[in-house]
Every structure is written in C-alpha cells, then in structure tokens.
Design a protein around this motif. Sequence first.
Motif, short mmCIF file in Angstrom:
data_model
loop_
_atom_site.label_atom_id
_atom_site.label_comp_id
_atom_site.label_asym_id
_atom_site.label_seq_id
_atom_site.Cartn_x
_atom_site.Cartn_y
_atom_site.Cartn_z
N ASP A 86 0.78 -1.25 0.00
CA ASP A 86 0.00 0.00 0.00
C ASP A 86 0.81 1.30 0.00
OD1 ASP A 86 -2.40 1.41 -0.12
OD2 ASP A 86 -3.36 -0.03 1.24
N ARG A 115 -1.07 6.46 4.11
CA ARG A 115 -2.13 7.48 4.04
C ARG A 115 -1.63 8.88 4.34
NH1 ARG A 115 -7.30 5.90 3.83
NH2 ARG A 115 -7.60 3.65 3.87
N THR A 116 -0.57 8.96 5.09
CA THR A 116 -0.10 10.27 5.54
C THR A 116 0.78 10.96 4.52
OG1 THR A 116 1.70 9.06 6.56
CG2 THR A 116 -0.13 9.69 7.98
N LYS A 129 -1.96 -0.09 -4.46
CA LYS A 129 -2.12 -0.79 -3.19
C LYS A 129 -1.19 -2.00 -3.12
CE LYS A 129 -6.01 -2.56 -0.47
NZ LYS A 129 -7.48 -2.69 -0.44
N TYR A 160 -5.71 8.51 -5.05
CA TYR A 160 -5.63 7.41 -4.10
C TYR A 160 -4.53 7.76 -3.11
CZ TYR A 160 -4.93 2.74 -2.19
OH TYR A 160 -4.82 1.67 -1.33
N HIS A 161 -4.90 8.02 -1.87
CA HIS A 161 -3.92 8.43 -0.84
C HIS A 161 -2.98 9.50 -1.37
CE1 HIS A 161 -4.37 4.28 1.36
NE2 HIS A 161 -5.51 4.82 1.03
#
Length: 542
Positions: free
Chosen positions: A273, A276-277, A452, A496-497
């Motif tokens: 993945d 997220r940050t 991902k 995406y993120h």
Amino acid sequence: MPLEGPARIVQTLTARGFNADREAVTLLAAQPDPAAALEQVLEDVPDETLVISAESVRQIVETTDTQTGDSTSLTATDDRVNQSDRKPRSARTQDSSNPVSDDRESHDPSISTPDVDRTGTDDRDHGADEPAGFERSGDVDERDVRIRGDMTGESTGTGAYRDFVSIFRDRLDRLQSKLSGRVNHRPASSIEGMPGGSDVAMIGLVNDVRSTASGHWLVELEDTTGTFPFLVMKDREYVDLVDELLRDEVIAMEGTLADDSGIAFVDSMYFPDVPRTREASTADRHVEAALISDVHVGSEEFMADAWNRFADWLHGEDAQHVEYLCIAGDMVEGVGVYPNQDEELDIVDIYEQYEAFNEFLKRVPGDLDIVMIPGNHDAVRLAEPQPGFDEHLRSIMSAHDPQIVSNPSTVELEGVSILMYHGVSLDEVIAELPAEKASYDEPHKAMYQLLKKRHVAPQFGGHTRLAPEERDYLVIDDVPDIFHTGHVHKLGFGKYHDVLAINSGCWQSQTDFQKSVNIDPDAGYAPIVDLQTLDVTVQKFS
Ligand code: D5M
Ligand code: FE
Ligand code: ZN
C-alpha cells in the motif's frame, strides 16, 4: 484559402527545413492569410536561418503591412471565427468523478484571447512595439526532467529457471520491507514448527487462492523457505479483501495457528500500500503536463483530425503553460498484435507507421519536453518490462528529440514524479476483481489496486506477459505523485492516498473488436495536469 492551423504551419516549416518557436507559429496562424504570410517570411529570412523566431515574423509581416499600406491585411477575418466547430471543451474537477460528464465550454483561444485577436489595426492602437502573439509564461531554464527506473539496456533475463527464482526473491525482498513494520512475521518453515494456538504472521507471495466446500477461503502464501496455508473465514471482515487478491502479489497475514499447526485462521491482512499520511510533491511554478497514450497511428481508426486539433491547441494561448508531453505507449497500431488486425490497418509496414507517427509528432510545438514509453502495439519485446525503442526506431521518432524510456519508468518533472506504465495488466485487474473495485468505466480504480499492491503487474502466467529479470522492475518502490497509464482506451482519473492516478484515453475510434465486446473508447481527449496543484483539466478534440 483553407484554414491554416498552427500544426499545418509547423508541418510546412519543418518540411522546408526550418524550426519555429511557438510564438512565431501563433503569430503566423493569426494572420488573415497565414499561407501567404508564411511564404513571405520564408522568402525574407536570411539563408542561414534555422529557427523562425517570433521577432522575424513580426518584422516581416509589419514591414509588408507598412509597405502595402493595406490596413485590412492584418485584420482578423472569419477564418478564425469559423473554427468554432474545432473548439476544444474543457473540464476541471477536483474530485475523482469521471471528468467527461463534467465538461464545461471554454473559450476558443483563436477567437477571444486578446493577444491572438490583436490584429494589425489593434497593433496600431496599442503601439507597434507591443508583441503580437502571446508570451510563453515559462522560462525554459526552469524545466527539469529526471528519469528513474529506465531499464533500457539493462535486461539480463534469459528466461531460465534461475531468472524466475531471482525475480521472485527480489520482489519479495523489496515488498517485504514495506510490510515488516506492521507485522511480526516469520518464515513459512518456522511457522510449521510452532505450537497450536500461537499467534503467527507471515509475508509472502500469493501462491494460490481457492474456496473451500464450506465457503471459506484458503490463501496459500509462499516465501523463500516454503508455503503456508491461511484460512479466511467467510464471516470475517477481511473476506472482502480476498476478491482483490491476484496471484504472485505480496501481502502479509496475521492469524492463529490451528491445533495441529497445519493451517492458520486469519485475523488481519495487509497490503504493501501507499501510506495514508504521505503528501504529494508539487512544482514551484505554474507549469502543466499533457498526459496522453494510445495514439495508434497506422490504424484506419487513428483520429488524425482530433490529433491535429490537439496539436493546434498546444500552439495556442490556452496551452501556454503546457511545457511537457508524456506519451504512455501504443504510438502506432503495429502489425500482427491481435487476430485479424490487418483488416483495419491503414499503413501495413511497421516502419512506415513510425514515420507517420513522427510526422504527427512534428505538429506539436517544438519547445515541449517529450517523454515516451512503449506499449503492447509497439515494436519492442512484448514481455514487461519493455525496454525503450531500439536505435533505428529512435532515429525515426526523432521529432523534437523525445526522451524514450522503458515501460514502466518514472519521470520526474520539476520535482513531481510520474510513474508511466502502459497498462496491459489493467485488463487483468478488471477481469479478476469485482466491478465496483475495477472496471473499464473507472480505469483509475483499477490503478488504485496496483498502487495498493505496489506492483504494476503482479500476476505471472496470465494475460500480461512478464519477462523474468534479476531485478523486478515492476515493483513500485517509491510512491509516485502521479501514476499515468493508458492501454484500456478509457479516460478516468482520481486520487488514491494523495497519488493522482490518470488513465489517458486514446486517439483511435472504436475498432471492430471493441465493438464486438462493447468497449466504447474515450478517444480524442487530452488530460492536462497542473504540476503546481495536481489539478486535472480535460481537453476534448474529437
Ligand atoms: O487495447 C485496447 C483495449 O482493448 C484493451 O483493454 C485491450 C482490448 N483489446 C483490443 N483488442 C483486443 C483483442 N483483439 N483481444 C483482446 N483484447 C483486446 P490495445 O492493446 O491498446 O489495442
Ligand atoms: Fe492502445
Ligand atoms: Zn495497449
């Protein structure tokens, strides 16, 4: 006189051995009789001139105007107003919805922008010293193009068994490092020896996924020491993730060992993945890149008119910030790519296809920085990673001196990294995953899956041909700021993120095959990315 767009002017200039800067071309196109103005300029420039500059155009047309005293000769005429049927539409969206449905009309640069509209008469009003045409906003010195991960010339694979061993080891090694912080993993061989009831975790390649008689899922993971089976119970929350799994991708699983230590019951599942940050990098100035793919020159369905309108648009004021052009494969239609393809070929010789592609490439402004990778229709090996074109093809595709790199490669434009991958594996992701997770209508969602998995084409032995190499060039080691693919001929983008995923559509109208399987291509669109904000604008030319 037929309408003379900038692309036609560039073609005439290059055919006569000249280069022209964008402003010069715009200026010529803005003349009431561009062909006559062009002839005049070519007659008057000094013999040794290589590049036709805006300054020389200005001098020549102004002198001519003064000499003839014809105050209407530089006045805008209906020529340009008649371009309304050539008007590109633009859409700007911030979210991940399909841009096409959100189209909004933009003004036609050739009609309403003050610079291009400024005619001889206006020039007198505003003072003759003021430049006609528009000023390029960018300073070429601020441009910066860096390439990473180009494997052209680096191929070591011979197809031998040991190549498969090394590519899987390398894949596991590099993706394991992205997962090892999240689980306390052990090798398969040591899990077997642990007592029943122990908590265990393993990182491995997905070797097999099958359903059991009672509707649970058995996922077999493999590492360098062996394999171990993990059972995902049908009522567990993780069962939804099982339908995302592709063979040979790397994941981590945590679970509890059964009493006999022969299997583990899954408690959690992790993909390598994108964190997220993470925040994307952006350029320090307003500069844009056009991301396109699947030109398919040589096909009867290649949309030359749409391409020429795109090239014209690039010469105009609305494209003044576009300084980069990325082409993600399928430059030409190729020969013998699919059964019965020859029935729809307009050019049957592959080299002539590239010659023709080069002519179309010439029509875009010469001051763009161009980066290209091959696709499955191109004349390079089909197995991925695909090295960049050979010397002979490079010498054919030399217009504007493009950078030609492997599929995949990462190109960094002023600090913004773009992972360019043609996208053959997207067919597989779309075929294997449920429609809400990946479909032709939302190709960017299929791209999210690759992000991902941190791999552009995980599955061996399927539809996507992969070449075993010492190193797995298809692993997404560093998270890109932009992920650019093509191949499925559908336009779609989203985040995406904080990674902008763009599938760029094509320049080929529907083929017989696509008709037979109901693929309705998005042809003649150019997504334009603002590298300072990562906002996307879609220009339509079909
Ligand atoms: O492929 C464009 C899209 O169409 C991509 O999703 C594959 C699919 N396609 C096109 N022709 C065929 C045939 N003959 N068989 C299977 N799939 C096909 P591109 O490779 O860019 O033409
Ligand atoms: Fe294609
Ligand atoms: Zn393709």
